[in-house]
Design a protein around this motif. Structure first.
Motif, PDB file in Angstrom:
ATOM      1  N   GLY A 197      18.994  19.449  -5.515  1.00 39.14           N
ATOM      2  CA  GLY A 197      19.701  19.293  -4.251  1.00 39.14           C
ATOM      3  C   GLY A 197      19.508  20.437  -3.283  1.00 39.14           C
ATOM      4  N   HIS A 198      18.774  21.451  -3.698  1.00 44.08           N
ATOM      5  CA  HIS A 198      18.544  22.623  -2.847  1.00 44.08           C
ATOM      6  C   HIS A 198      17.067  22.971  -2.953  1.00 44.08           C
ATOM      7  CE1 HIS A 198      19.699  26.214  -0.618  1.00 44.08           C
ATOM      8  NE2 HIS A 198      18.997  26.941  -1.464  1.00 44.08           N
ATOM      9  N   TRP A 199      16.239  22.177  -2.283  1.00 43.15           N
ATOM     10  CA  TRP A 199      14.799  22.277  -2.466  1.00 43.15           C
ATOM     11  C   TRP A 199      14.025  22.676  -1.204  1.00 43.15           C
ATOM     12  CZ3 TRP A 199      12.850  18.904   1.038  1.00 43.15           C
ATOM     13  CH2 TRP A 199      13.645  17.825   1.408  1.00 43.15           C
ATOM     14  N   LEU A 200      14.662  22.616  -0.029  1.00 42.66           N
ATOM     15  CA  LEU A 200      13.940  22.868   1.216  1.00 42.66           C
ATOM     16  C   LEU A 200      13.302  24.255   1.266  1.00 42.66           C
ATOM     17  CD1 LEU A 200      13.065  21.674   3.893  1.00 42.66           C
ATOM     18  CD2 LEU A 200      15.213  22.468   4.897  1.00 42.66           C
ATOM     19  N   PRO A 201      14.032  25.347   0.921  1.00 37.61           N
ATOM     20  CA  PRO A 201      13.369  26.665   0.923  1.00 37.61           C
ATOM     21  C   PRO A 201      12.196  26.730  -0.055  1.00 37.61           C
ATOM     22  CG  PRO A 201      15.760  26.903   0.854  1.00 37.61           C
ATOM     23  CD  PRO A 201      15.467  25.459   0.610  1.00 37.61           C
ATOM     24  N   ARG A 233      14.443  11.739  -5.070  1.00 42.33           N
ATOM     25  CA  ARG A 233      13.613  11.062  -4.080  1.00 42.33           C
ATOM     26  C   ARG A 233      13.358  11.923  -2.851  1.00 42.33           C
ATOM     27  NH1 ARG A 233      14.513   7.612   0.286  1.00 42.33           N
ATOM     28  NH2 ARG A 233      12.851   6.076   0.628  1.00 42.33           N
ATOM     29  N   ARG A 234      14.408  12.520  -2.313  1.00 38.21           N
ATOM     30  CA  ARG A 234      14.238  13.345  -1.104  1.00 38.21           C
ATOM     31  C   ARG A 234      13.367  14.568  -1.392  1.00 38.21           C
ATOM     32  NH1 ARG A 234      20.041  13.520   2.153  1.00 38.21           N
ATOM     33  NH2 ARG A 234      20.148  11.259   2.618  1.00 38.21           N
ATOM     34  N   GLU A 235      13.581  15.173  -2.517  1.00 36.42           N
ATOM     35  CA  GLU A 235      12.762  16.338  -2.866  1.00 36.42           C
ATOM     36  C   GLU A 235      11.305  15.939  -3.034  1.00 36.42           C
ATOM     37  OE1 GLU A 235      12.271  19.787  -6.311  1.00 36.42           O
ATOM     38  OE2 GLU A 235      14.042  18.501  -6.309  1.00 36.42           O
ATOM     39  N   THR A 236      11.076  14.795  -3.669  1.00 35.94           N
ATOM     40  CA  THR A 236       9.700  14.315  -3.828  1.00 35.94           C
ATOM     41  C   THR A 236       9.032  14.143  -2.474  1.00 35.94           C
ATOM     42  OG1 THR A 236      10.327  13.122  -5.845  1.00 35.94           O
ATOM     43  CG2 THR A 236       8.255  12.495  -4.800  1.00 35.94           C
ATOM     44  N   LEU A 237       9.757  13.531  -1.533  1.00 38.98           N
ATOM     45  CA  LEU A 237       9.216  13.346  -0.185  1.00 38.98           C
ATOM     46  C   LEU A 237       8.957  14.695   0.490  1.00 38.98           C
ATOM     47  CD1 LEU A 237      11.364  10.331   1.075  1.00 38.98           C
ATOM     48  CD2 LEU A 237       8.977  10.306   0.333  1.00 38.98           C
ATOM     49  N   GLY A 238       9.811  15.684   0.198  1.00 35.34           N
ATOM     50  CA  GLY A 238       9.620  17.014   0.770  1.00 35.34           C
ATOM     51  C   GLY A 238       8.321  17.649   0.305  1.00 35.34           C
ATOM     52  N   TRP A 239       8.066  17.597  -1.004  1.00 36.34           N
ATOM     53  CA  TRP A 239       6.823  18.157  -1.538  1.00 36.34           C
ATOM     54  C   TRP A 239       5.610  17.375  -1.032  1.00 36.34           C
ATOM     55  CZ3 TRP A 239       7.070  22.825  -3.374  1.00 36.34           C
ATOM     56  CH2 TRP A 239       8.198  23.268  -4.040  1.00 36.34           C
ATOM     57  N   LEU A 240       5.727  16.051  -0.987  1.00 39.82           N
ATOM     58  CA  LEU A 240       4.619  15.241  -0.483  1.00 39.82           C
ATOM     59  C   LEU A 240       4.370  15.509   1.003  1.00 39.82           C
ATOM     60  CD1 LEU A 240       5.251  11.817  -2.268  1.00 39.82           C
ATOM     61  CD2 LEU A 240       3.573  13.587  -2.848  1.00 39.82           C
ATOM     62  N   GLY A 241       5.449  15.751   1.741  1.00 40.40           N
ATOM     63  CA  GLY A 241       5.295  16.100   3.151  1.00 40.40           C
ATOM     64  C   GLY A 241       4.541  17.407   3.332  1.00 40.40           C
ATOM     65  N   ALA A 242       4.839  18.377   2.466  1.00 34.55           N
ATOM     66  CA  ALA A 242       4.109  19.649   2.516  1.00 34.55           C
ATOM     67  C   ALA A 242       2.631  19.439   2.220  1.00 34.55           C
ATOM     68  CB  ALA A 242       4.713  20.634   1.511  1.00 34.55           C
ATOM     69  N   ILE A 243       2.336  18.580   1.256  1.00 34.21           N
ATOM     70  CA  ILE A 243       0.933  18.286   0.936  1.00 34.21           C
ATOM     71  C   ILE A 243       0.252  17.599   2.106  1.00 34.21           C
ATOM     72  CG2 ILE A 243      -0.571  16.899  -0.551  1.00 34.21           C
ATOM     73  CD1 ILE A 243       1.402  17.421  -2.839  1.00 34.21           C
ATOM     74  N   ALA A 244       0.965  16.715   2.804  1.00 37.63           N
ATOM     75  CA  ALA A 244       0.394  16.017   3.959  1.00 37.63           C
ATOM     76  C   ALA A 244       0.061  17.003   5.080  1.00 37.63           C
ATOM     77  CB  ALA A 244       1.361  14.951   4.459  1.00 37.63           C
ATOM     78  N   ILE A 245       0.966  17.950   5.334  1.00 34.46           N
ATOM     79  CA  ILE A 245       0.702  18.971   6.356  1.00 34.46           C
ATOM     80  C   ILE A 245      -0.522  19.792   5.971  1.00 34.46           C
ATOM     81  CG2 ILE A 245       1.607  21.072   7.424  1.00 34.46           C
ATOM     82  CD1 ILE A 245       4.415  19.838   7.148  1.00 34.46           C
ATOM     83  N   PHE A 246      -0.580  20.177   4.705  1.00 36.88           N
ATOM     84  CA  PHE A 246      -1.723  20.946   4.217  1.00 36.88           C
ATOM     85  C   PHE A 246      -3.023  20.156   4.365  1.00 36.88           C
ATOM     86  CE2 PHE A 246      -4.496  21.788   0.505  1.00 36.88           C
ATOM     87  CZ  PHE A 246      -4.921  23.060   0.854  1.00 36.88           C
ATOM     88  N   ALA A 247      -2.985  18.859   4.100  1.00 40.49           N
ATOM     89  CA  ALA A 247      -4.188  18.029   4.210  1.00 40.49           C
ATOM     90  C   ALA A 247      -4.706  18.011   5.643  1.00 40.49           C
ATOM     91  CB  ALA A 247      -3.889  16.611   3.728  1.00 40.49           C
ATOM     92  N   VAL A 248      -3.797  17.930   6.615  1.00 42.14           N
ATOM     93  CA  VAL A 248      -4.205  17.951   8.022  1.00 42.14           C
ATOM     94  C   VAL A 248      -4.848  19.286   8.376  1.00 42.14           C
ATOM     95  CG1 VAL A 248      -3.359  17.870  10.405  1.00 42.14           C
ATOM     96  CG2 VAL A 248      -2.484  16.246   8.714  1.00 42.14           C
TER      97      VAL A 248
END
Length: 381
Positions: A197-201, A233-248
């Protein structure tokens, strides 16, 4: 039948080996001894010392020898100097890599511009202070993370000192241009900060590590898998979002490299060292405070540190152990004998596992020695 756990020594909670059946504990001791023997393979593995100029020589250099005195350290310093002199990053990088006989193909032979651009924009003294601050922050983050699990100030202080030992190379200002010197502590801080529940940082620090060193993608991918397996689920999306930014960012980087490279530029000889697990152990020991010990002793200490991470019954320990194993496999399979700095992705907190090895080893030995028997007495009336 399970064994009893003795009074805690350094950790307040039970280790994974507390209450283990005696037969399982004896097998565990044999497996541990075999693992420690595998760690001793570092004695015969190649590996330069991080303080040696020849040891830092061109991790991605082409088949022909580099100019005399050419090292990765000099390459990265030259790129930063070129940017300070007014050249765009990719122009400075291409010129420096050509001068040093480094390849420009494939595109990941050229580092992402993040670290060099930031260091070129700041005074060297401030860059050194930032790295020192990151290292201190890493130690403090882990001391805070471990405080509830420790029985007192002695084990907590030991954890802090082991953190300093793990950051031995990172604290050397002469290595400030190495990307792994920054990415490794960023990964360590990310691990320390991540909680349910505390994954953003944690995601933010993981993304920062990827934007400095591409191999941090392995860490972020592992964290995404763990979040998915645990139903976060939200944390998973957070990590995947970071990977998407990195891919760009990586796609833009590949395009930029293609604009400054030509058909006559060198192509990397590839990364397929196949040096084995002992090679990872050797690189990890010379990339930490264990470098002051004889190689055989340093190898055993590192093996016990990994055992300690296995002993700690906590979600962060499981994640850390998988991360260490993944990078160990990466280095064992792909790193060459001149890629010592790859191990810096794992060393910042690896040795902290020794504080958990104390109770873990005690619990395993106690379980193996347990000879209690259940006696059934029939009462005839």
């Amino acid at each position: 039948m399970k064994t009893r756990r003795g009074a805690p020594l350094w950790t307040t909670g039970a280790t994974r080996f507390a209450g283990m059946p005696s037969a399982h504990a004896r097998i565990g001791i044999v497996v541990l001894l075999v693992f420690l023997a595998a760690c001793l393979g570092a004695i015969t593995s190649p590996g330069p010392r991080p303080s040696s100029a020849s040891g830092i020589a061109a991790g991605s250099v082409a088949a022909d020898p580099p100019p005399p005195g050419q090292t990765d350290l000099l390459l990265y310093q030259s790129i930063v100097a070129g940017i300070r002199g007014g050249s765009p990053y990719y122009t400075a990088a291409a010129e420096a890599q050509r001068m040093g006989h480094y390849p420009l193909k494939p595109f990941f032979a050229v580092r992402l511009p993040t670290l060099a651009v930031v260091e070129a924009a700041l005074p060297p003294m401030l860059v050194n202070l930032l790295l020192l601050g990151l290292c201190v922050g890493t130690i403090l983050a882990w001391v805070a993370r471990l405080r509830p699990t420790m029985t007192g100030l002695v084990p907590l202080g030991a954890a802090g000192l082991l953190g300093v030992a793990g950051l031995f190379v990172n604290l050397d200002p002469s290595f400030v241009v190495f990307h792994e010197v920054w990415a490794g502590p960023l990964i360590a801080v990310s691990l320390a900060l991540r909680r349910p529940g505390h994954w953003l940082p944690a995601v933010a620090f993981g993304l920062s590590a990827m934007l400095i060193r591409e191999t941090a993608l392995l860490y972020v991918a592992i964290m995404a898998v763990f979040a998915w397996l645990e139903g976060e689920r939200r944390e998973t999306l957070g990590w995947l979002g970071a990977i998407a930014i990195f891919a760009v960012v990586l796609a833009a980087h590949a395009h930029a490299v293609s604009l400054v490279s030509g058909p006559l530029d060198r192509v990397s000889q590839g990364w397929s060292g196949l040096e084995g697990f002992g090679f990872y152990v050797r690189l990890a020991t010379i990339s930490s405070g264990l470098d002051i010990l004889p190689q055989w002793l340093a190898s055993l200490v590192l093996g016990m540190a990994l055992f300690g991470w296995l002993a700690w019954r906590d979600a962060v320990a499981t994640r850390a152990l998988v991360v260490f194993a993944a990078y160990a496999a990466l280095i064992s399979l792909f790193a060459r004998s001149d890629n010592f700095y790859w191990a810096l992705m794992t060393t910042p907190v690896l040795l902290v596992g020794l504080v958990f090895a104390v109770d873990g080893l005690r619990d395993m030995i106690a379980a193996a020695r347990d000879t209690r028997r259940i006696t059934v007495t029939r009462v005839i009336r």
